[in-house]
Write an enzyme that holds these catalytic residues in place. Structure first.
Site, mmCIF file in Angstrom:
data_model
loop_
_atom_site.group_PDB
_atom_site.id
_atom_site.type_symbol
_atom_site.label_atom_id
_atom_site.label_comp_id
_atom_site.label_asym_id
_atom_site.label_seq_id
_atom_site.Cartn_x
_atom_site.Cartn_y
_atom_site.Cartn_z
ATOM 1 N N ASP A 1 0.817 -1.211 0.000
ATOM 2 C CA ASP A 1 0.000 0.000 0.000
ATOM 3 C C ASP A 1 0.857 1.271 0.000
ATOM 4 O OD1 ASP A 1 -2.638 0.910 -0.021
ATOM 5 O OD2 ASP A 1 -2.660 1.276 2.140
ATOM 6 N N HIS A 2 0.481 2.232 -0.802
ATOM 7 C CA HIS A 2 1.090 3.576 -0.783
ATOM 8 C C HIS A 2 2.609 3.590 -0.794
ATOM 9 C CE1 HIS A 2 -2.492 5.994 -0.353
ATOM 10 N NE2 HIS A 2 -2.946 5.161 0.558
ATOM 11 N N GLY B 1 -11.243 4.000 4.673
ATOM 12 C CA GLY B 1 -12.473 3.313 5.099
ATOM 13 C C GLY B 1 -12.888 3.596 6.540
ATOM 14 N N THR B 2 -11.922 3.675 7.436
ATOM 15 C CA THR B 2 -12.244 3.817 8.861
ATOM 16 C C THR B 2 -13.165 5.002 9.112
ATOM 17 O OG1 THR B 2 -10.130 2.863 9.486
ATOM 18 C CG2 THR B 2 -11.258 4.183 11.182
HETATM 19 P P1 13P Z 1 -8.054 4.369 7.103
HETATM 20 O O1 13P Z 1 -6.824 4.345 7.958
HETATM 21 O O2 13P Z 1 -8.804 5.628 7.226
HETATM 22 O O3 13P Z 1 -8.900 3.156 7.335
HETATM 23 O O4 13P Z 1 -7.565 4.331 5.579
HETATM 24 C C1 13P Z 1 -6.883 3.212 5.108
HETATM 25 C C2 13P Z 1 -6.336 3.406 3.755
HETATM 26 O O5 13P Z 1 -6.911 4.052 2.912
HETATM 27 C C3 13P Z 1 -5.059 2.740 3.471
HETATM 28 O O6 13P Z 1 -4.617 2.945 2.184
#
Ligand code: 13P
Length: 291
Positions: A82-83, A217-218
């Site tokens: 991720d990222h 999402g959180t």
């Molecule tokens: P949150 O930490 O807001 O759930 O986002 C996760 C995210 O987008 C990771 O790439």
């Protein structure tokens, strides 16, 4: 049963308007919990690590455990980086066996974002069955080493989105639409649903080619999640909620049992709590029973 890349499981999701849960993990216990929840729910799933945990746990260790878990799970499981802002590290993770790689060059000017992203796409496509996620616009908040101030966050322009996808050849695409990493500061975060819908229409209106990813999402309200599914979100990233679950559960357990020194019991409560969170997300995203 299956080691899969992200695109393979997202195309069907995008067609049927459900989404794959993509869960950022920082420990092996969380990784097991994600797979166990997916098996319980019979859902395809994505395990994610950002760069820091990938380095401190070790990418080869992560891949070995991922493969062991995925091969014995009766559901498709993807391992996603991720990222990652570093093209070379993206390539190393592809070599190790991650099955989806996100090159995040979204803070660079448009042309540089395209050229950095394309390097990773070319590499992953020639290396094997590895799909690539690119991002346009920037997601506010903090995710690992990526820090974007609210006033710096920029939404993805739909016309540029199409150009970005065409010129890079990314397999899945994350347009910034106002969602943010971390905990939302307001109960009603400002999300540009129509922008996601428009980009989806332009990219996938004549059949799903490049499924879309929703970051942050959180804390998204349930009705927002339903709307985002409707607009084409086919992968939802959840990170902060899992971190909070791990730390809060551990803290609570230890606080109530200061005389106990049995790490396995802490792992067990963290695993149970994580499994419950992941299971809830799978239900919300509509992916239960889809594997
Ligand atoms: P949150 O930490 O807001 O759930 O986002 C996760 C995210 O987008 C990771 O790439």
């Amino acid at each position: 049963m299956s080691i899969v890349n992200a695109r393979e499981i997202m195309v069907e999701a995008a067609r049927e308007k459900y989404a794959i849960g993509a869960f950022n993990i920082t420990s092996l216990v969380q990784m097991e919990a994600v797979v166990e929840a997916a098996v319980e729910k019979r859902a395809p799933v994505i395990i994610q690590t950002s760069v820091k945990p990938s380095k401190f746990l070790g990418r080869d260790v992560l891949v070995a455990i991922y493969r062991t878990l995925a091969e014995s799970a009766p559901v498709p499981v993807c391992l996603h980086l991720d990222h990652c802002t570093d093209v070379e590290y993206c390539m190393k993770c592809a070599d190790s066996g991650y099955t989806n790689i996100m090159i995040d060059a979204s803070k660079l000017p448009f042309e540089d974002n395209i050229s950095e992203t394309k390097k990773v796409v070319d590499y992953c496509h020639s290396a094997g069955n590895i799909s690539v996620e690119g991002e346009l616009g920037t997601v506010g908040g903090v995710e690992d080493q990526i820090i974007v101030a609210e006033d710096e966050a920029a939404l993805a322009n739909p016309v540029q989105a199409v150009e970005f996808v065409e010129r890079t050849g990314v397999d899945i695409f994350a347009p910034a639409i106002g969602t943010a990493h971390g905990v939302y500061k307001t109960k009603n975060p400002k999300i540009d649903f129509e922008r996601l819908g428009k980009i989806n229409q332009m990219l996938n209106g004549n059949g799903v080619k490049t499924p879309l990813v929703v970051h942050g999402g959180t804390g998204l309200p349930e009705e927002y999640i339903q709307k985002l599914l409707e607009m084409g979100g086919a992968k939802f990233n959840v990170s902060t909620e899992l971190k909070h679950t791990l730390i809060d559960t551990t803290y609570e357990y230890i606080s109530n049992r200061r005389d106990e020194y049995d790490p396995g019991k802490i792992d067990a409560v963290v695993k149970d709590a994580t499994r419950a969170v992941v299971g809830r997300w799978i239900d919300l995203l509509g992916s239960a029973g889809k594997a």
